[in-house]
Scaffold this motif. Structure first.
Motif, mmCIF file in Angstrom:
data_model
loop_
_atom_site.group_PDB
_atom_site.id
_atom_site.type_symbol
_atom_site.label_atom_id
_atom_site.label_comp_id
_atom_site.label_asym_id
_atom_site.label_seq_id
_atom_site.Cartn_x
_atom_site.Cartn_y
_atom_site.Cartn_z
ATOM 1 N N PHE A 45 3.437 0.531 3.006
ATOM 2 C CA PHE A 45 3.069 -0.539 3.933
ATOM 3 C C PHE A 45 3.100 -1.891 3.238
ATOM 4 C CE2 PHE A 45 1.063 3.071 6.028
ATOM 5 C CZ PHE A 45 1.224 2.797 7.384
ATOM 6 N N SER A 46 3.595 -2.879 3.969
ATOM 7 C CA SER A 46 3.428 -4.273 3.583
ATOM 8 C C SER A 46 2.562 -4.890 4.668
ATOM 9 C CB SER A 46 4.776 -4.994 3.506
ATOM 10 O OG SER A 46 4.579 -6.364 3.193
ATOM 11 N N GLY A 47 1.292 -5.104 4.368
ATOM 12 C CA GLY A 47 0.358 -5.508 5.409
ATOM 13 C C GLY A 47 0.223 -4.392 6.429
ATOM 14 N N GLU A 48 0.419 -4.712 7.702
ATOM 15 C CA GLU A 48 0.321 -3.702 8.760
ATOM 16 C C GLU A 48 1.664 -3.046 9.069
ATOM 17 O OE1 GLU A 48 -1.493 -5.340 12.215
ATOM 18 O OE2 GLU A 48 -3.389 -5.817 11.208
ATOM 19 N N LYS A 49 2.718 -3.487 8.404
ATOM 20 C CA LYS A 49 4.056 -2.974 8.701
ATOM 21 C C LYS A 49 4.406 -1.792 7.810
ATOM 22 C CE LYS A 49 8.927 -4.316 9.059
ATOM 23 N NZ LYS A 49 9.920 -5.409 8.872
ATOM 24 N N LEU A 50 4.777 -0.686 8.432
ATOM 25 C CA LEU A 50 5.248 0.484 7.695
ATOM 26 C C LEU A 50 6.718 0.265 7.353
ATOM 27 C CD1 LEU A 50 4.772 3.365 6.627
ATOM 28 C CD2 LEU A 50 5.399 4.214 8.901
ATOM 29 N N LEU A 104 0.834 -1.196 0.000
ATOM 30 C CA LEU A 104 0.000 0.000 0.000
ATOM 31 C C LEU A 104 0.871 1.249 0.000
ATOM 32 C CD1 LEU A 104 -2.776 1.479 0.401
ATOM 33 C CD2 LEU A 104 -2.324 1.294 2.869
ATOM 34 N N LEU A 105 0.506 2.191 -0.865
ATOM 35 C CA LEU A 105 1.120 3.511 -0.866
ATOM 36 C C LEU A 105 0.140 4.454 -0.175
ATOM 37 C CD1 LEU A 105 3.768 4.735 -2.041
ATOM 38 C CD2 LEU A 105 2.414 5.505 -3.995
ATOM 39 N N ALA A 106 0.516 4.962 0.991
ATOM 40 C CA ALA A 106 -0.329 5.883 1.752
ATOM 41 C C ALA A 106 0.232 7.288 1.586
ATOM 42 C CB ALA A 106 -0.355 5.487 3.224
ATOM 43 N N ILE A 107 -0.618 8.221 1.170
ATOM 44 C CA ILE A 107 -0.158 9.573 0.846
ATOM 45 C C ILE A 107 -0.994 10.587 1.616
ATOM 46 C CG2 ILE A 107 0.287 11.228 -1.002
ATOM 47 C CD1 ILE A 107 0.194 8.846 -2.971
ATOM 48 N N ASP A 108 -0.333 11.369 2.455
ATOM 49 C CA ASP A 108 -1.001 12.419 3.228
ATOM 50 C C ASP A 108 -0.521 13.770 2.712
ATOM 51 O OD1 ASP A 108 -2.297 13.938 5.229
ATOM 52 O OD2 ASP A 108 -0.506 13.834 6.505
ATOM 53 N N VAL A 109 -1.389 14.467 1.987
ATOM 54 C CA VAL A 109 -1.032 15.745 1.370
ATOM 55 C C VAL A 109 -1.496 16.885 2.271
ATOM 56 C CG1 VAL A 109 -1.238 17.211 -0.666
ATOM 57 C CG2 VAL A 109 -1.288 14.716 -0.917
ATOM 58 N N GLY A 110 -0.539 17.598 2.854
ATOM 59 C CA GLY A 110 -0.852 18.753 3.675
ATOM 60 C C GLY A 110 -0.534 20.041 2.939
ATOM 61 N N ASN A 111 -0.856 21.156 3.556
ATOM 62 C CA ASN A 111 -0.599 22.440 2.915
ATOM 63 C C ASN A 111 0.888 22.740 2.778
ATOM 64 O OD1 ASN A 111 -3.311 23.759 2.489
ATOM 65 N ND2 ASN A 111 -3.472 23.262 4.660
ATOM 66 N N THR A 112 1.686 22.248 3.717
ATOM 67 C CA THR A 112 3.121 22.517 3.699
ATOM 68 C C THR A 112 3.919 21.321 3.213
ATOM 69 O OG1 THR A 112 2.856 24.050 5.562
ATOM 70 C CG2 THR A 112 5.086 23.281 5.075
ATOM 71 N N ASN A 113 3.622 20.147 3.757
ATOM 72 C CA ASN A 113 4.361 18.933 3.410
ATOM 73 C C ASN A 113 3.433 17.809 2.981
ATOM 74 O OD1 ASN A 113 7.105 19.788 4.090
ATOM 75 N ND2 ASN A 113 6.416 19.788 6.215
#
Length: 256
Positions: free
Chosen positions: A17-22, A2-11
């Protein structure tokens, strides 16, 4: 993966993730002018840097508070990973109930924080996220996202101060040796850092009193959370990857 992407205003924070492991995560500047192709090339380079082939990515989960980048990353997911992205919103399968007056007004990052905090720590819990804004979010013992507070972020407010006050200058944001500064540099550091600590303590104490939740846990995340947590006992734990964990949990629930 899984590619998890958190787009904020600054960063923008990208986690793998592979399963539950980051496996790893990266923090890059948010540039709302980025195109789909630029996002895709950057993502591929980050993955290749940790010996992961883009072909191994079979899921993308996105939280974004920057509409232009939301579209760019959604298109990137389809074009470069052949995956339909899950873009988090109040209508996603969150596993918590939103009792905010208008659920659609809650930022996707705040939702991801709330989901992760309740899943990992239980409720009642308050999440303090130190980003462009400093947000305070309360989740009840029964898993209801009730609401919270939004304040200017540490860097946001200090940058405005430096800009507006002609005789003041930018300083490194770190705690000085004492609260009572003996020079302008230390006075600025004291006001900014201990002012933030006072804000956090004051808002949390008021939230506890208003909600009748003296036993509420307080979890902090975001870039300044380790610094602030060292200066107050009101923050019980720092979790720098809380938002990414929330995206992982939301994606898993949507694909059960």
């Amino acid at each position: 993966m899984l590619l998890a992407i958190d787009v904020g205003n600054t960063n923008t924070v990208v986690g793998v993730f592979s399963g539950e492991k980051l496996l790893n995560f990266f923090r890059i500047a948010s540039n709302e002018k980025l195109t789909c192709d630029e996002c895709g090339i950057l993502a591929q380079q980050l993955l290749e840097g940790i010996d992961i082939s883009p072909r191994e990515i079979d899921g993308v989960c996105l939280s974004s508070v920057v509409p232009a980048l939301t579209q760019a990353y959604e298109e990137m997911s389809r074009k470069y990973f052949s995956v339909e992205p899950l873009t988090v919103s109040a209508s996603s399968a969150l596993g918590i109930k939103i009792v905010y007056d208008n659920p659609e007004q809650v930022g996707a990052d705040r939702l991801a924080d709330a989901v992760a905090a309740y899943d990992l720590y239980g409720g009642p819990v308050i999440v303090v996220d130190f980003g462009t804004a400093t947000t305070f979010d309360y989740i009840s013992a029964s898993g209801e996202y009730v609401g919270g507070a939004i304040a200017p972020g540490v860097e946001t407010s200090s940058a405005d101060l430096f800009k507006r006050a002609a005789q003041l200058f930018k300083v490194r944001l770190e705690p000085p040796g004492r609260v009572v500064g003996r020079n302008t540099t230390d006075s600025l550091k004291s006001g900014i850092i201990y002012g933030t600590v006072g804000q956090v303590e004051g808002i949390i104490k008021r939230m506890r009193r208003e909600l009748g939740a003296d036993n509420v846990k307080v979890i902090a995340t975001g870039g300044f959370s380790p610094l602030v947590a060292k200066l107050t006992s009101i923050i019980e734990e720092v979790n720098l990857t809380l938002t990414l964990e929330g995206l992982r949990i939301i994606h898993a629930r949507a694909n059960r």
